[in-house]
Design a protein around this motif. Structure first.
Motif, PDB file in Angstrom:
ATOM      1  N   GLN A 166      -4.073 -18.022  -7.891  1.00 52.27           N
ATOM      2  CA  GLN A 166      -2.797 -18.697  -8.164  1.00 52.27           C
ATOM      3  C   GLN A 166      -1.942 -17.821  -9.075  1.00 52.27           C
ATOM      4  OE1 GLN A 166      -2.206 -21.634  -6.686  1.00 52.27           O
ATOM      5  NE2 GLN A 166      -4.264 -21.704  -5.793  1.00 52.27           N
ATOM      6  N   THR A 167      -1.895 -16.532  -8.784  1.00 50.67           N
ATOM      7  CA  THR A 167      -1.318 -15.574  -9.727  1.00 50.67           C
ATOM      8  C   THR A 167       0.166 -15.795 -10.005  1.00 50.67           C
ATOM      9  OG1 THR A 167      -1.092 -13.229 -10.268  1.00 50.67           O
ATOM     10  CG2 THR A 167      -0.780 -13.848  -7.949  1.00 50.67           C
ATOM     11  N   SER A 168       0.509 -15.601 -11.256  1.00 54.94           N
ATOM     12  CA  SER A 168       1.916 -15.629 -11.653  1.00 54.94           C
ATOM     13  C   SER A 168       2.428 -14.226 -11.934  1.00 54.94           C
ATOM     14  CB  SER A 168       2.078 -16.500 -12.911  1.00 54.94           C
ATOM     15  OG  SER A 168       1.300 -15.975 -13.994  1.00 54.94           O
ATOM     16  N   ARG A 169       1.557 -13.217 -11.767  1.00 54.39           N
ATOM     17  CA  ARG A 169       1.967 -11.832 -11.980  1.00 54.39           C
ATOM     18  C   ARG A 169       2.544 -11.279 -10.677  1.00 54.39           C
ATOM     19  NH1 ARG A 169      -0.108 -10.226 -16.941  1.00 54.39           N
ATOM     20  NH2 ARG A 169      -2.016 -11.349 -17.521  1.00 54.39           N
ATOM     21  N   PRO A 170       3.814 -10.901 -10.666  1.00 52.57           N
ATOM     22  CA  PRO A 170       4.423 -10.379  -9.436  1.00 52.57           C
ATOM     23  C   PRO A 170       3.677  -9.178  -8.862  1.00 52.57           C
ATOM     24  CG  PRO A 170       6.111 -10.852 -11.070  1.00 52.57           C
ATOM     25  CD  PRO A 170       4.793 -10.992 -11.770  1.00 52.57           C
ATOM     26  N   GLY A 171       3.121  -8.323  -9.739  1.00 54.31           N
ATOM     27  CA  GLY A 171       2.433  -7.124  -9.262  1.00 54.31           C
ATOM     28  C   GLY A 171       1.173  -7.449  -8.486  1.00 54.31           C
ATOM     29  N   ILE A 172       0.374  -8.386  -9.009  1.00 59.13           N
ATOM     30  CA  ILE A 172      -0.857  -8.768  -8.314  1.00 59.13           C
ATOM     31  C   ILE A 172      -0.521  -9.482  -7.012  1.00 59.13           C
ATOM     32  CG2 ILE A 172      -2.896 -10.256  -8.435  1.00 59.13           C
ATOM     33  CD1 ILE A 172      -3.126  -9.580 -11.377  1.00 59.13           C
ATOM     34  N   ALA A 173       0.487 -10.363  -7.045  1.00 58.07           N
ATOM     35  CA  ALA A 173       0.892 -11.071  -5.825  1.00 58.07           C
ATOM     36  C   ALA A 173       1.356 -10.087  -4.757  1.00 58.07           C
ATOM     37  CB  ALA A 173       1.999 -12.068  -6.151  1.00 58.07           C
ATOM     38  N   ALA A 174       2.135  -9.086  -5.151  1.00 57.44           N
ATOM     39  CA  ALA A 174       2.644  -8.102  -4.186  1.00 57.44           C
ATOM     40  C   ALA A 174       1.518  -7.258  -3.611  1.00 57.44           C
ATOM     41  CB  ALA A 174       3.685  -7.207  -4.863  1.00 57.44           C
ATOM     42  N   LEU A 175       0.534  -6.907  -4.444  1.00 61.02           N
ATOM     43  CA  LEU A 175      -0.577  -6.081  -3.965  1.00 61.02           C
ATOM     44  C   LEU A 175      -1.469  -6.875  -3.006  1.00 61.02           C
ATOM     45  CD1 LEU A 175      -1.827  -3.297  -4.103  1.00 61.02           C
ATOM     46  CD2 LEU A 175      -3.133  -4.013  -6.105  1.00 61.02           C
ATOM     47  N   LEU A 176      -1.676  -8.154  -3.295  1.00 57.52           N
ATOM     48  CA  LEU A 176      -2.430  -9.006  -2.374  1.00 57.52           C
ATOM     49  C   LEU A 176      -1.725  -9.093  -1.025  1.00 57.52           C
ATOM     50  CD1 LEU A 176      -3.431 -11.942  -4.782  1.00 57.52           C
ATOM     51  CD2 LEU A 176      -4.989 -10.267  -3.785  1.00 57.52           C
ATOM     52  N   HIS A 177      -0.401  -9.243  -1.064  1.00 55.78           N
ATOM     53  CA  HIS A 177       0.382  -9.337   0.177  1.00 55.78           C
ATOM     54  C   HIS A 177       0.339  -8.023   0.948  1.00 55.78           C
ATOM     55  CE1 HIS A 177       3.662 -10.314   2.925  1.00 55.78           C
ATOM     56  NE2 HIS A 177       4.209  -9.154   2.603  1.00 55.78           N
ATOM     57  N   GLU A 178       0.584  -6.924   0.259  1.00 56.00           N
ATOM     58  CA  GLU A 178       0.627  -5.612   0.911  1.00 56.00           C
ATOM     59  C   GLU A 178      -0.739  -5.245   1.488  1.00 56.00           C
ATOM     60  OE1 GLU A 178       2.792  -2.342   2.238  1.00 56.00           O
ATOM     61  OE2 GLU A 178       3.567  -4.044   1.077  1.00 56.00           O
TER      62      GLU A 178
ATOM     63  N   LEU B 145       1.573   2.100  -3.842  1.00 56.04           N
ATOM     64  CA  LEU B 145       0.151   2.170  -4.169  1.00 56.04           C
ATOM     65  C   LEU B 145      -0.703   2.212  -2.897  1.00 56.04           C
ATOM     66  CD1 LEU B 145      -1.110   2.257  -6.978  1.00 56.04           C
ATOM     67  CD2 LEU B 145      -1.557  -0.188  -6.794  1.00 56.04           C
ATOM     68  N   CYS B 146      -0.348   1.406  -1.914  1.00 58.42           N
ATOM     69  CA  CYS B 146      -1.105   1.398  -0.655  1.00 58.42           C
ATOM     70  C   CYS B 146      -0.951   2.730   0.082  1.00 58.42           C
ATOM     71  CB  CYS B 146      -0.657   0.233   0.223  1.00 58.42           C
ATOM     72  SG  CYS B 146      -1.208  -1.380  -0.390  1.00 58.42           S
ATOM     73  N   GLU B 147       0.214   3.340  -0.025  1.00 57.62           N
ATOM     74  CA  GLU B 147       0.411   4.655   0.594  1.00 57.62           C
ATOM     75  C   GLU B 147      -0.428   5.706  -0.126  1.00 57.62           C
ATOM     76  OE1 GLU B 147       1.270   7.651   2.957  1.00 57.62           O
ATOM     77  OE2 GLU B 147       1.805   5.559   3.353  1.00 57.62           O
ATOM     78  N   LEU B 148      -0.499   5.630  -1.446  1.00 56.21           N
ATOM     79  CA  LEU B 148      -1.358   6.543  -2.207  1.00 56.21           C
ATOM     80  C   LEU B 148      -2.819   6.378  -1.789  1.00 56.21           C
ATOM     81  CD1 LEU B 148       0.145   6.223  -5.814  1.00 56.21           C
ATOM     82  CD2 LEU B 148       0.063   8.312  -4.436  1.00 56.21           C
ATOM     83  N   ASN B 149      -3.215   5.146  -1.519  1.00 58.40           N
ATOM     84  CA  ASN B 149      -4.592   4.905  -1.105  1.00 58.40           C
ATOM     85  C   ASN B 149      -4.880   5.530   0.250  1.00 58.40           C
ATOM     86  OD1 ASN B 149      -7.192   3.608  -1.613  1.00 58.40           O
ATOM     87  ND2 ASN B 149      -6.673   2.276   0.104  1.00 58.40           N
TER      88      ASN B 149
END
Length: 679
Positions: A251-263, A315-319
């Motif tokens: 139930q994250t409220s951190r935009p960064g974690i939410a975006a990484l989960l989505h991406e 980040l996903c591109e770096l991976n």
């Protein structure tokens, strides 16, 4: 991975009545029992541990000194730097402490050294740079325990240093700092020696705030990510922290974690420790590995959703780039091995490799060759290496023993880093080889199986779903490994371009779909129709809105009936024999086979196994022979043995159910059935 032997827990199959009475499914109850939990109270404490599991941070050595110094920084409005590491543990530690300090009104610089240019840990130029920015206090996170020279320099230039770390300590070189906080240092009374770096940083905040539970409500997600990524034991307070963090991530409220989960394509899936270990951590790590660690740091701390989406995509591109580099390095390193099978640790060096990726390749080589592996990136006379262990070999102790040939090293028993001069490579290899010979672990590791599944109905949906209560899985609380002995391999199909396998097996009237990653048909060593043993972790597979039980295989081997047959024929107790309790049809097959052999049983164990008729397992055949002997239908010249026995002429009719052996086996099997839910 290959295994020298399989070890099945002595408690396999034991199901405490107290746990069943408390409503725990048999499969979960059996696993809890193996973990030493046999009462409802113990199960509740382990599965649902709460705030009471948190330990007072003031029990850590030097914590009082660190708290006083930080409160002084608050009072004076000082500028503080948080100096971290470039792995996930270090990144989350840095973001955690930086965010907290800024929320307390402190001007704070987060600093993570460039992996390629600066290397691991504190360095003197960085300290000078931070000093020039007005920093009067540096707090290290996930590093610093070996930074004696750097601590001395900081003191000389007027910068105070608080070290928080969790790596192994060499007491004779502890830094001279305002405070050194590391639960592994001598004299530290903190009972949890297995905190990750981010866990130690969190404890520092708790000590200053005096409100541990409230701190966790703000930061458990970051602490969970760093803790799981650093593979520390997930028991006691670590387990509680990670469990709480997984709930926050869901139930994250951190935009960064939410975006990484989505991406990453997992935002709608159940969040578990595997989500961190196999999805979030590799992407965050990629930034540090490729010298772009600021991308990961900004992602975790941003409050802007648009920026978070951009950073997550980067980040996903770096991976993906990391994966490409990893393949190139792996191919090059494999070529350098040239088919050789060394007997001492593998040490490879090259000017072509990327420093940030060699650790992954080292792990793969260690697994392939069953040897500790060190891969070194050379740059002129200097070399930086990543070390990975195998078979429980303690790398930290080994590097300590060979330290005269190194410029520096640090890490854990299973993974470490080192600096070395090119001119010392040959001497180091020789010294490491000699140390390994004197401290050699088992040639191949033992596969530890928690449970042997004797009744396949235990692996129903309810049973497998109940295993989620054991989450979070990780070091100290691993995913349970189970095994089935004597299954029939029905189908075998390559998938994923031939890199993986899909299998179907049947066992006592039940069929199971299996997947075996990173194995080819040639490596398997068995074929369709063979009788096999499988080791696996059961999971729920969801495909096209249909859920089913799937077995993720760990190992496969050809089934060897000899161990149990030998125990049976020698009259040794074998509770697992209940799974082979014969029916009347089995006795008919066994009797006809003896008649066809001239009325005689083979005189040795291997002969009995060869004598077993088609369609009957050797173990079941042996039980038939023992029961027939007990009932007076077979007689051997060897007292108390069935080996070499012959059919007794004109023996009268008998009731097979009168056999004491059969009665015992049926009673044992009935116990299992009562504890196994109906499908």
């Amino acid at each position: 991975m290959n295994y020298s032997k399989w070890k099945i827990s002595e408690r396999s199959g034991e199901i405490p009545e107290a746990l069943l009475a408390a409503g725990y499914p048999p499969l979960l109850a059996a696993l809890l029992n193996i973990r030493g939990i046999s009462t409802a109270e113990e199960a509740e404490k382990f599965l649902h541990c709460g705030e009471e599991s948190l330990i007072d941070p003031m029990r850590m050595k030097d914590m009082d000194k660190a708290v006083r110094r930080i409160k002084t920084a608050f009072e004076k409005g000082e500028t503080v730097a948080v100096y971290g590491d470039y792995d996930v543990d270090g990144i989350t530690s840095t973001c955690l402490l930086t965010d907290w300090l800024r929320n307390r009104g402190i001007s704070c610089y987060p600093y993570i050294p460039d992996r390629i240019e600066e290397g691991y840990g504190l360095n003197i130029p960085a300290i000078d740079k931070l000093k020039s920015r007005g920093v009067s206090l540096i707090i290290s996170v996930d590093c610093g325990i070996t930074a004696a020279e750097e601590a001395k320099h900081a003191r000389e230039v007027g910068v105070d240093l608080i070290i928080t770390d969790h790596h192994e300590c060499r007491e004779q070189t502890l830094p001279d700092a305002v405070a050194v906080i590391d639960p592994k240092q001598l004299g530290c009374g903190y009972p949890n020696k297995n905190l990750a770096g981010v866990g130690v940083a969190m404890k520092l905040i708790c000590a200053v705030e005096g409100k541990g539970a409230e701190v966790l409500r703000h930061y458990a997600d970051l602490v969970a990510i760093g803790t799981v990524a650093d593979v520390v034991p997930l028991t006691d307070e670590n387990r509680y922290i990670v469990r709480m963090g997984l709930g926050m991530i869901e139930q994250t409220s951190r935009p960064g974690i939410a975006a990484l989960l989505h991406e990453s394509g997992v935002e709608d899936k159940k969040i578990s420790s595997s989500t961190i270990g196999f999805t979030l951590a590799p992407r965050l790590n990629a930034a540090g590995r490729l010298g772009c660690v600021s991308v990961a740091g900004k992602l975790l701390m941003t409050s802007d959703r648009a920026e978070a989406c951009r950073l997550a995509a980067e980040l996903c591109e770096l991976n993906r780039r990391r994966q490409h580099l990893e393949t190139e390095i792996w191919d090059d390193a494999s070529g350098m091995m040239d088919g050789k099978k060394p007997e001492t640790p593998i040490v490879l060096a090259s000017e072509k490799w990327h420093q940030g990726v060699i650790g992954i390749a080292a792990s793969k080589l260690a697994e392939q060759y069953s040897l500790p592996t060190i891969m070194i990136c050379l740059d002129g006379e200097k070399g930086k290496g990543s070390c990975r262990s195998f078979g429980g070999f303690n790398l930290f102790d080994a590097l300590s023993a060979c330290s005269e040939y190194l410029e520096g090293f640090g890490g854990h028993a299973l993974a470490a880093g080192l600096n070395i001069k090119r001119s010392k490579l040959h001497e180091f290899c020789a010294a490491l080889g000699e140390y390994y010979k004197q401290n050699k672990p088992e040639e191949l590791p033992t596969l530890n199986c928690d449970i042997e599944i004797r009744d396949p109905k235990m692996l129903n949906m309810e049973g497998v779903e109940s295993l989620s209560m054991l989450e979070p899985f990780g070091s100290g609380n691993p995913r349970p490994t189970m095994c089935i002995l004597g299954a029939r391999l029905e189908r075998l199909m390559p998938i994923g371009g031939g890199k993986h396998l899909r299998l179907s097996v049947s066992f006592r009237g039940c069929s199971f779909e299996c997947v075996f990653f990173s194995h080819t048909q040639e490596e398997l060593g068995v074929g369709v129709g063979d009788c096999v043993d499988i080791a696996f972790t059961p999971q729920i597979n969801e495909f096209r809105f249909r859920s089913s039980v799937q077995l993720q295989l760990t190992a496969v081997r050809r089934h060897d009936p000899r161990p149990l047959c030998e125990r049976l024929l020698r009259g040794m107790p074998a509770s697992e024999a209940a799974a082979y309790c014969p029916d009347r049809g089995a006795f008919v097959k066994a009797w006809r086979r003896i008649q066809a052999a001239g009325g005689a049983v083979a005189s040795d164990i291997d002969g009995v196994i060869r004598q077993c008729p088609n369609g009957l397992e050797p173990e079941r055949f042996c039980i038939c022979l023992l029961a027939l002997s007990e009932l007076g239908l077979l007689r051997s010249a060897i007292p108390g043995s069935v080996l070499g026995a012959r059919i007794v002429p004109k023996a009268g009719k008998v009731n097979l159910d009168d056999s004491k052996l059969i009665k015992r086996l049926k009673a044992r099997r009935l116990q299992w059935q009562k504890k196994t839910p109906k499908t």
